[in-house]
Design an enzyme around this catalytic site. Structure first.
Site, PDB file in Angstrom:
ATOM      1  N   SER A  74      37.189  33.746  26.702  1.00 31.99           N
ATOM      2  CA  SER A  74      37.071  34.019  28.136  1.00 31.99           C
ATOM      3  C   SER A  74      36.151  33.063  28.875  1.00 31.99           C
ATOM      4  CB  SER A  74      36.599  35.453  28.364  1.00 31.99           C
ATOM      5  OG  SER A  74      37.657  36.360  28.137  1.00 31.99           O
ATOM      6  N   THR A  75      35.446  32.216  28.179  1.00 35.12           N
ATOM      7  CA  THR A  75      34.699  31.170  28.869  1.00 35.12           C
ATOM      8  C   THR A  75      35.657  30.324  29.706  1.00 35.12           C
ATOM      9  OG1 THR A  75      33.173  31.151  27.003  1.00 35.12           O
ATOM     10  CG2 THR A  75      32.987  29.337  28.549  1.00 35.12           C
TER      11      THR A  75
END
Length: 397
Positions: A74-75
């Site tokens: 999710s970065t």
């Protein structure tokens, strides 16, 4: 695991190196890298361990090298958000316009009043899919966009927030395609990664030069020793255990879970979850949002930086259950996801990676690892490194 730590740190930033070495010695780290920029200058650049999580350092496994890349989960959301904010800065996208103005099919099922800024701040109300997609279907941007456009919202868009763990891929990816006429992975490559000199991709190119640099990831079972809460509250544990909860359904929007080491998955463009980057690529990305790096392109105007980190959502998160804070596409500093300081903005990757910028101190940070843990918004290894940065800055650097 005792390893040789490679790389350099500027004078005064030795606490980051100490924390990085401790992650291997006592924290169960197998392969990782961390990079920190300050005012556009690289002050920390460290790497150690093995490239592949399932590699055995004692039997000639490939070592982690400078330039080793990993999937950052999710970065990636922070990179996707940058695309939409850059389009808005260029006048191609109105953040206060209904999504349906650009994507008419999205108006279905009560979503006609959903605004672009609602997508970015996790207020769109569509974190789940009634019919989850398989990994192969999820990789097809047309199918993903159609599924989320047809989905009825779980709450009235704009009235509350909840983490769009997987659906953020199709929300942002399709909006970028409708506005720019280009796939989001192509936009990132030509408008962000190229001009800013980043080792960062949404959709890994199918060439040996890139694929050969990317390590295999795995699930790290070693207890997290980074000093954060390791036993979740009962309400959080119950939410993840209940298959009918928004929490479980949001993360299960792709079912079964994809194989993150599969070449086809890495080649897909899923801007919620499958970006690939080096630690330097992440840190340099955030450094380029808030300033120039080596005379390169600055990606955000100062006004866009302020827009990105202005609080748009705060309080109990309908999906993550805990309290979260979001700007436009970025998590903000708070108890759920501690960054460097109150003005910091960025995004973690579930169980590992972290990237953020702190405009006041000029710090930009990137951490990648090949071992993912159960943590969702704050990994103890990354937090130990962030504390090292705080110690360095507290010494008067």
């Amino acid at each position: 695991m005792n390893v040789d730590v490679n790389g350099v740190v500027a004078e005064g930033f030795e606490p980051v190196r100490d924390a990085f070495a401790a992650n291997f010695a006592t924290g169960g780290e197998r392969g990782a890298a961390v990079t920190v920029y300050r005012d556009g200058r690289r002050v920390v650049d460290l790497w150690a361990g093995v490239r592949d999580f399932d590699g055995d350092a004692g039997s000639g496994a490939a070592p982690w090298e400078h330039g080793t890349a990993q999937i950052v989960r999710s970065t990636t959301k922070g990179v996707a958000a940058a695309v939409l904010l850059m389009l808005a800065e260029r006048g191609a996208l109105d953040l206060d316009a209904p999504v349906g103005e650009y994507w008419p099919e999205f108006k279905a099922a009560g979503k006609e009043r959903t605004l672009v800024r609602h997508l970015l701040s996790h207020r769109a109300g569509v974190p789940v899919l009634d019919r989850p997609l398989t990994p192969a279907q999820a990789a097809d941007p047309t199918l993903g966009a159609a599924a989320v456009a047809a989905q009825a919202p779980a709450w009235e868009p704009g009235t509350d927030h909840g983490y769009h763990a997987q659906t953020y891929s199709w929300l942002t990816g399709e909006l970028v395609r409708r506005v720019s006429g280009r796939p989001i992975g192509d936009w990132v490559a030509t408008e962000i990664a190229g001009p800013a000199g980043l080792d960062l991709w949404i959709g890994l190119p199918e060439t040996e030069a890139e694929a050969g640099r990317v390590g295999r990831v795995g699930r790290a079972l070693t207890p997290d020793t980074g000093g954060l809460r390791t036993r979740p509250k009962r309400s959080v544990a119950d939410a993840y255990a209940d298959p009918e909860s928004l929490t479980s359904r949001a993360f299960a929007a792709i079912t079964p879970l994809p194989d993150e080491n599969d070449a086809a998955y890495r080649a897909a463009a899923l801007p919620a979850s499958n970006g690939i980057a080096t630690a330097d690529g992440l840190a340099r990305f955030y450094a380029s949002l808030i300033g120039q790096v080596d005379g390169g392109t600055r990606l955000f105007a100062p006004s866009t930086v302020e827009l990105a980190r202005r609080e748009h959502s705060a309080g109990p998160d309908r999906v993550l259950v805990i309290g979260t804070r979001f700007g436009l596409g970025y998590m903000l500093h708070g108890t759920a996801s501690p960054l460097l300081a109150p003005g910091s903005f960025g995004h973690p990757g579930r169980g590992g990676a972290l990237g953020f910028a702190d405009p006041e101190s000029g710090i930009a940070f990137g951490y990648v690892t090949n071992g993912f843990r159960k943590s969702v918004t704050a990994d103890g290894r990354a937090q130990a490194l962030v504390r090292g940065v705080r110690v360095a800055l507290g010494a008067g650097l």
